[in-house]
Design a protein around this motif. Structure first.
Motif, short mmCIF file in Angstrom:
data_model
loop_
_atom_site.label_atom_id
_atom_site.label_comp_id
_atom_site.label_asym_id
_atom_site.label_seq_id
_atom_site.Cartn_x
_atom_site.Cartn_y
_atom_site.Cartn_z
N GLN A 54 0.88 -1.19 0.00
CA GLN A 54 0.00 0.00 0.00
C GLN A 54 0.90 1.23 0.00
OE1 GLN A 54 -1.72 -1.96 3.40
NE2 GLN A 54 -3.73 -1.34 2.69
N LYS A 72 0.78 4.25 2.35
CA LYS A 72 0.81 4.01 3.80
C LYS A 72 2.24 3.87 4.31
CE LYS A 72 -3.72 2.12 4.52
NZ LYS A 72 -4.49 1.03 5.09
N THR A 73 2.40 3.97 5.60
CA THR A 73 3.72 3.74 6.19
C THR A 73 4.04 2.25 6.12
OG1 THR A 73 2.74 3.36 8.35
CG2 THR A 73 3.45 5.63 7.85
N LYS A 83 0.09 -4.86 14.62
CA LYS A 83 1.00 -3.71 14.51
C LYS A 83 2.08 -3.73 15.59
CE LYS A 83 -1.87 -0.37 12.18
NZ LYS A 83 -2.63 0.84 12.29
N SER A 119 5.92 -3.09 14.94
CA SER A 119 6.57 -1.98 15.65
C SER A 119 7.82 -2.46 16.35
CB SER A 119 5.66 -1.45 16.74
OG SER A 119 4.84 -0.52 16.25
N ASN A 145 1.97 0.15 8.63
CA ASN A 145 0.62 -0.25 8.25
C ASN A 145 0.62 -1.27 7.12
OD1 ASN A 145 -0.85 1.26 10.12
ND2 ASN A 145 -0.64 3.12 8.88
N SER A 146 1.46 -1.03 6.10
CA SER A 146 1.51 -1.96 4.96
C SER A 146 1.96 -3.34 5.40
CB SER A 146 2.49 -1.47 3.90
OG SER A 146 2.13 -0.21 3.44
N ASN A 164 7.15 5.56 11.16
CA ASN A 164 6.53 6.13 9.94
C ASN A 164 7.42 6.01 8.70
OD1 ASN A 164 8.43 7.96 10.61
ND2 ASN A 164 7.07 9.74 10.78
N SER A 168 1.82 -4.66 8.41
CA SER A 168 0.85 -5.28 9.30
C SER A 168 -0.27 -5.93 8.48
CB SER A 168 0.30 -4.23 10.26
OG SER A 168 -0.80 -4.76 10.94
N SER A 169 -0.81 -5.20 7.48
CA SER A 169 -1.89 -5.83 6.72
C SER A 169 -1.35 -6.85 5.72
CB SER A 169 -2.78 -4.79 6.04
OG SER A 169 -2.04 -4.00 5.18
#
Ligand code: SAM
Length: 288
Positions: free
Chosen positions: A233, A236-237, A250, A254, A240-241, A265, A243-244
């Protein structure tokens, strides 16, 4: 009989004689610029000792040029309707062989072993654009024994494939290609150099296969999944990318980012090969 396969009238005569019509879905745009094929051959670096695998000979314009320079040329063509035409246009070459089939279903190491024993082997091709990335990835992953790929692709694809990893133009394919090869853009080819003319310009690129990847990676499968997920994605950071894309909480991502000294980020297009390798290692060890 020698045919001038860059001459429109000759091409139309040959195609008409055999009732052949271009298939858009097979990416059939044939080279008609007389300067392009000699340049591809020259810049590929092959000589009379080399074996060449060509993907998609079409009516044989590049094939003939390759046959004149290399020891042996094996071309893989999916469209059997081209067989009677290729029989004519390549009749003068005893070092040409055509295999009718799908390159993505061809066992490249077996082909190299059977047809090119003792030779240096490379791929030269004007690739069908609808499968550029799958073909390049297939050859890089399953093409053990190949020394290089000199291929024509769409200009935009060339830009992405040859971008430095960690630059704005880079994508998942940039990192994956960079892991296995050194990519360089050779020259551009305008859309009017083809029949029929495609909508966009093209570029010829060379991927020289690395003997060893530029980074140490224990789990290659996870490494490629991390790259794919990070670029999944684009807006997105990476947090986020990833994680999905990897279906991981997350908090786990992290923790891995933090252990590598990365900020939450950070974005995939700024990540280097070393960053992807470090993150893969971290993700391989965190508890989830
Ligand atoms: N080499 C010729 C030239 O430069 O004029 C033709 C290049 S044309 C862009 C792509 C060629 O790849 C076509 O001949 C097409 O039929 C063939 N092709 C398409 N998909 C293929 C596949 N999966 N495996 C092998 N050949 C394929």
């Amino acid at each position: 009989m020698q045919y001038d396969l860059t001459d429109r009238a000759t091409i139309e005569y040959l195609l008409g004689e055999h009732g052949f019509s271009f298939s858009k879905s097979l990416g059939q745009n044939f080279i008609i610029d007389p300067d392009v094929c000699p340049r591809i051959v020259e810049e590929s670096g092959i000589d009379s000792g080399w074996g060449v695998i060509e993907i998609g000979p079409g009516i044989g314009v590049l094939t003939a040029e390759l046959c004149a320079a290399a020891r042996k040329v094996v071309s893989i063509e999916i469209d059997r309707k081209l067989e009677p035409i290729l029989k004519k246009t390549l009749a003068d070459f005893d070092n040409s062989e055509i295999i009718y089939g799908d390159v993505l279903k061809t066992d490249i190491p077996a082909l190299i072993e059977e047809k090119f024993r003792g030779m240096d082997v490379c791929v030269c091709a004007n690739l069908p654009y609808y499968i550029t990335s799958p073909v390049i990835m297939y050859l890089l992953e399953k093409g053990k024994g190949l020394r290089s790929l000199t291929v024509m692709v769409q200009k935009e694809a060339a830009q992405r494939l040859c971008a430095p990893v960690g630059s704005r133009d880079s994508g998942a394919i940039t990192a994956a290609v960079n892991y296995r090869s050194v990519a360089e853009k050779l020259f551009d080819v305008g859309k009017n150099s083809f029949m029929p003319s495609p909508k966009v310009d093209s570029s010829v690129i060379k991927l020289t296969i690395r003997e060893k990847p530029p980074v140490d990676v224990e789990d290659e499968k996870l490494f490629f999944s991390v790259i794919k997920a990070a670029f999944g994605q684009r807006r997105k950071t990476a947090l986020n990318s990833l994680s999905s894309g990897l279906s991981l909480p997350k908090s786990v991502i992290s923790q891995a980012l933090e252990s590598c000294g990365f900020t939450a980020n950070m974005r995939a297009e700024t990540m280097t090969m070393q960053d992807f390798a470090a993150l893969t290692k971290a993700l391989g060890t965190v508890d989830n």
